[in-house]
Motif scaffolding. Structure first.
Motif, PDB file in Angstrom:
ATOM      1  N   PRO A  40      18.821   6.553 -72.798  1.00 38.24           N
ATOM      2  CA  PRO A  40      18.205   5.946 -73.981  1.00 38.24           C
ATOM      3  C   PRO A  40      19.278   5.586 -75.009  1.00 38.24           C
ATOM      4  N   THR A  41      19.258   4.329 -75.455  1.00 42.30           N
ATOM      5  CA  THR A  41      20.169   3.884 -76.510  1.00 42.30           C
ATOM      6  C   THR A  41      19.330   3.415 -77.684  1.00 42.30           C
ATOM      7  N   PHE A  42      19.836   3.661 -78.872  1.00 40.32           N
ATOM      8  CA  PHE A  42      19.121   3.303 -80.097  1.00 40.32           C
ATOM      9  C   PHE A  42      20.016   2.391 -80.926  1.00 40.32           C
ATOM     10  N   SER A  43      19.476   1.220 -81.303  1.00 43.69           N
ATOM     11  CA  SER A  43      20.256   0.221 -82.025  1.00 43.69           C
ATOM     12  C   SER A  43      19.506  -0.320 -83.227  1.00 43.69           C
ATOM     13  N   CYS A  49      23.277   5.193 -81.500  1.00 41.68           N
ATOM     14  CA  CYS A  49      23.627   6.338 -80.671  1.00 41.68           C
ATOM     15  C   CYS A  49      22.964   6.259 -79.307  1.00 41.68           C
ATOM     16  N   THR A  50      23.434   7.120 -78.417  1.00 44.22           N
ATOM     17  CA  THR A  50      22.816   7.308 -77.114  1.00 44.22           C
ATOM     18  C   THR A  50      22.344   8.759 -77.043  1.00 44.22           C
ATOM     19  N   VAL A  51      21.355   8.997 -76.180  1.00 38.67           N
ATOM     20  CA  VAL A  51      20.849  10.364 -75.994  1.00 38.67           C
ATOM     21  C   VAL A  51      20.872  10.652 -74.497  1.00 38.67           C
ATOM     22  N   GLU A  52      21.732  11.574 -74.097  1.00 37.06           N
ATOM     23  CA  GLU A  52      21.866  11.916 -72.685  1.00 37.06           C
ATOM     24  C   GLU A  52      21.397  13.346 -72.447  1.00 37.06           C
ATOM     25  N   THR A  53      20.723  13.543 -71.331  1.00 30.31           N
ATOM     26  CA  THR A  53      20.228  14.864 -70.970  1.00 30.31           C
ATOM     27  C   THR A  53      21.061  15.420 -69.833  1.00 30.31           C
ATOM     28  N   TYR A  54      21.596  16.596 -70.021  1.00 29.37           N
ATOM     29  CA  TYR A  54      22.363  17.309 -68.996  1.00 29.37           C
ATOM     30  C   TYR A  54      21.618  18.585 -68.633  1.00 29.37           C
ATOM     31  N   LYS A  55      22.126  19.282 -67.627  1.00 31.03           N
ATOM     32  CA  LYS A  55      21.455  20.497 -67.177  1.00 31.03           C
ATOM     33  C   LYS A  55      21.340  21.527 -68.306  1.00 31.03           C
ATOM     34  N   ASP A  56      22.401  21.659 -69.096  1.00 27.79           N
ATOM     35  CA  ASP A  56      22.445  22.725 -70.101  1.00 27.79           C
ATOM     36  C   ASP A  56      22.358  22.247 -71.537  1.00 27.79           C
ATOM     37  N   LYS A  57      22.259  20.920 -71.750  1.00 24.68           N
ATOM     38  CA  LYS A  57      22.276  20.422 -73.137  1.00 24.68           C
ATOM     39  C   LYS A  57      21.703  19.017 -73.223  1.00 24.68           C
ATOM     40  N   VAL A  58      21.440  18.616 -74.464  1.00 23.49           N
ATOM     41  CA  VAL A  58      21.130  17.229 -74.798  1.00 23.49           C
ATOM     42  C   VAL A  58      22.271  16.760 -75.686  1.00 23.49           C
ATOM     43  N   LYS A  59      22.854  15.613 -75.354  1.00 22.48           N
ATOM     44  CA  LYS A  59      24.012  15.080 -76.098  1.00 22.48           C
ATOM     45  C   LYS A  59      23.624  13.800 -76.810  1.00 22.48           C
ATOM     46  N   LEU A  60      23.814  13.787 -78.122  1.00 20.11           N
ATOM     47  CA  LEU A  60      23.631  12.583 -78.929  1.00 20.11           C
ATOM     48  C   LEU A  60      25.018  12.073 -79.266  1.00 20.11           C
ATOM     49  N   THR A  61      25.345  10.879 -78.783  1.00 18.79           N
ATOM     50  CA  THR A  61      26.666  10.311 -79.054  1.00 18.79           C
ATOM     51  C   THR A  61      26.510   9.138 -80.005  1.00 18.79           C
ATOM     52  N   PHE A  62      27.153   9.256 -81.165  1.00 18.41           N
ATOM     53  CA  PHE A  62      27.119   8.196 -82.175  1.00 18.41           C
ATOM     54  C   PHE A  62      28.305   7.276 -81.951  1.00 18.41           C
ATOM     55  N   ALA A  63      28.007   5.980 -81.746  1.00 20.18           N
ATOM     56  CA  ALA A  63      29.029   4.999 -81.385  1.00 20.18           C
ATOM     57  C   ALA A  63      30.165   4.938 -82.406  1.00 20.18           C
ATOM     58  N   ARG A  85      31.524  10.172 -82.037  1.00 24.35           N
ATOM     59  CA  ARG A  85      31.357  11.603 -82.239  1.00 24.35           C
ATOM     60  C   ARG A  85      30.041  11.978 -81.586  1.00 24.35           C
ATOM     61  N   ALA A  86      29.921  13.228 -81.168  1.00 20.06           N
ATOM     62  CA  ALA A  86      28.705  13.643 -80.482  1.00 20.06           C
ATOM     63  C   ALA A  86      28.172  14.964 -81.027  1.00 20.06           C
ATOM     64  N   ILE A  87      26.887  15.159 -80.757  1.00 17.48           N
ATOM     65  CA  ILE A  87      26.205  16.405 -81.094  1.00 17.48           C
ATOM     66  C   ILE A  87      25.653  16.959 -79.787  1.00 17.48           C
ATOM     67  N   ASP A  88      26.126  18.140 -79.397  1.00 18.87           N
ATOM     68  CA  ASP A  88      25.579  18.815 -78.223  1.00 18.87           C
ATOM     69  C   ASP A  88      24.576  19.859 -78.709  1.00 18.87           C
ATOM     70  N   VAL A  89      23.356  19.794 -78.167  1.00 23.93           N
ATOM     71  CA  VAL A  89      22.326  20.769 -78.528  1.00 23.93           C
ATOM     72  C   VAL A  89      21.966  21.531 -77.260  1.00 23.93           C
ATOM     73  N   PHE A  90      22.124  22.850 -77.316  1.00 22.57           N
ATOM     74  CA  PHE A  90      21.835  23.704 -76.171  1.00 22.57           C
ATOM     75  C   PHE A  90      20.487  24.393 -76.364  1.00 22.57           C
ATOM     76  N   ALA A 107      24.604   5.564 -90.178  1.00 25.01           N
ATOM     77  CA  ALA A 107      25.083   4.738 -89.061  1.00 25.01           C
ATOM     78  C   ALA A 107      24.509   3.327 -89.149  1.00 25.01           C
ATOM     79  N   VAL A 108      23.238   3.213 -89.508  1.00 24.88           N
ATOM     80  CA  VAL A 108      22.611   1.902 -89.655  1.00 24.88           C
ATOM     81  C   VAL A 108      23.264   1.145 -90.819  1.00 24.88           C
ATOM     82  N   ALA A 109      23.499   1.835 -91.919  1.00 27.25           N
ATOM     83  CA  ALA A 109      24.143   1.194 -93.080  1.00 27.25           C
ATOM     84  C   ALA A 109      25.531   0.678 -92.689  1.00 27.25           C
ATOM     85  N   LEU A 110      26.265   1.454 -91.903  1.00 22.41           N
ATOM     86  CA  LEU A 110      27.586   1.034 -91.458  1.00 22.41           C
ATOM     87  C   LEU A 110      27.474  -0.194 -90.562  1.00 22.41           C
TER      88      LEU A 110
END
Length: 113
Positions: A40-43, A49-63, A85-90, A107-110
């Motif tokens: 999932p990408t959000f624009s 940012c993108t939102v990726e799901t891994y086995k142990d976490k969800v990663k939000l990566t801000f472009a 930069r990213a946010i890992d949530v476990f 991010a939108v303002a930028l």
């Protein structure tokens, strides 16, 4: 079996992003056999940012995360990356929704500057 905590978190993130920027566009990109649903990408006037799901976490990566102020200290991954930069949530961790909304708005303002 209970609902997967990662799915619940992704839904919450999706809702928070829409709260921060009602005009956000969500798309699934980078589909492949190992991830048929894609990422999932959000624009809004550019990638937020993108939102990726891994086995142990969800990663939000801000472009453009390196260009964003992060007073709440949400960024905890890819801190040495040049632009993103990213946010890992476990599992069991709480994501600060208000801080995420503020980060998305910045991010939108930028993107629009």
């Amino acid at each position: 079996m209970s609902t997967d905590w990662r799915s619940d978190l992704v839904e919450r993130v999706r809702s928070l992003i829409a709260t921060a920027e009602p005009a956000v566009v969500e798309e699934a990109k980078w589909r492949k056999a190992s991830n048929p649903d894609g990422v999932p990408t959000f624009s809004a006037d550019g990638l937020i940012c993108t939102v990726e799901t891994y086995k142990d976490k969800v990663k939000l990566t801000f472009a453009k995360g390196a260009s964003l102020a992060d007073p709440a200290g949400l960024f905890n991954a890819s801190l040495d990356a040049g632009t993103r930069r990213a946010i890992d949530v476990f599992e069991g961790e709480e994501l600060d929704g208000d801080a995420l909304v503020a980060l998305v708005r910045e991010a939108v303002a930028l993107n629009r500057s």
